[in-house]
Write a protein that holds these residues in place. Sequence first.
Motif, PDB file in Angstrom:
ATOM      1  N   ALA A  56       0.825  -1.223   0.000  1.00 38.13           N
ATOM      2  CA  ALA A  56       0.000   0.000   0.000  1.00 38.13           C
ATOM      3  C   ALA A  56       0.853   1.264   0.000  1.00 38.13           C
ATOM      4  O   ALA A  56       0.533   2.239  -0.675  1.00 38.13           O
ATOM      5  CB  ALA A  56      -0.943  -0.003   1.201  1.00 38.13           C
ATOM      6  N   ASP A  57       1.959   1.230   0.747  1.00 35.09           N
ATOM      7  CA  ASP A  57       2.824   2.416   0.809  1.00 35.09           C
ATOM      8  C   ASP A  57       4.200   2.168   0.189  1.00 35.09           C
ATOM      9  O   ASP A  57       5.088   3.020   0.277  1.00 35.09           O
ATOM     10  CB  ASP A  57       2.959   2.911   2.246  1.00 35.09           C
ATOM     11  N   LEU A  58       4.399   0.984  -0.404  1.00 32.06           N
ATOM     12  CA  LEU A  58       5.653   0.596  -1.057  1.00 32.06           C
ATOM     13  C   LEU A  58       6.847   0.606  -0.101  1.00 32.06           C
ATOM     14  O   LEU A  58       7.992   0.771  -0.525  1.00 32.06           O
ATOM     15  CB  LEU A  58       5.947   1.482  -2.279  1.00 32.06           C
ATOM     16  N   LYS A  59       6.580   0.384   1.189  1.00 34.02           N
ATOM     17  CA  LYS A  59       7.669   0.422   2.174  1.00 34.02           C
ATOM     18  C   LYS A  59       8.310  -0.950   2.331  1.00 34.02           C
ATOM     19  O   LYS A  59       7.624  -1.949   2.503  1.00 34.02           O
ATOM     20  CB  LYS A  59       7.167   0.899   3.531  1.00 34.02           C
ATOM     21  N   LEU A  60       9.635  -0.963   2.270  1.00 30.53           N
ATOM     22  CA  LEU A  60      10.428  -2.143   2.563  1.00 30.53           C
ATOM     23  C   LEU A  60      11.231  -1.841   3.826  1.00 30.53           C
ATOM     24  O   LEU A  60      11.968  -0.855   3.872  1.00 30.53           O
ATOM     25  CB  LEU A  60      11.372  -2.484   1.401  1.00 30.53           C
ATOM     26  N   ALA A  61      11.058  -2.676   4.834  1.00 27.81           N
ATOM     27  CA  ALA A  61      11.824  -2.539   6.076  1.00 27.81           C
ATOM     28  C   ALA A  61      12.634  -3.818   6.270  1.00 27.81           C
ATOM     29  O   ALA A  61      12.238  -4.891   5.802  1.00 27.81           O
ATOM     30  CB  ALA A  61      10.874  -2.329   7.258  1.00 27.81           C
TER      31      ALA A  61
END
Length: 143
Positions: free
Chosen positions: A44-49
């Motif tokens: 949804a927010d294209l975040k990779l952690a």
Amino acid sequence: MTSTWPADATKLVAEDIGNGLPGPVPAGSACSYTGSGTYTFTPADLKLAWHICTSPGGQMPHQFVDAERILSSSEAAMLGDALKAVTVSSGMKCGADKDLLRLKVTAPAGEKTYVDDFDACQKPGVYVTNIDGVFSVSAKLAH
């Protein structure tokens, strides 16, 4: 072949649990398998952690590194392609010298866990092929 990455997926947690055949680690290390840890991706927010074991300089004690970043749409597509290539396997490999790799995929229907079919004889689970690509792409994007 059944894909493990549905179009409505909301979260991926890719876990490298270790347990392969690591070399010796320096004294004082917080972790023992370089590359072990987790990558978490939210489309949804294209975040990779990530929370990954690394050894800065190669000889220093191994430590976990935590970071995150927003992927570009092309980077997210590259990770999505790797995820779509992961399919359910009926193979019964019995490896013992590779890290245990696992994917947890969350969608509105719930969470499903998939395990690398390299370890199919080790533990019960839903086994998949092509899982290595998810970790290769995630590691490349984690910078």
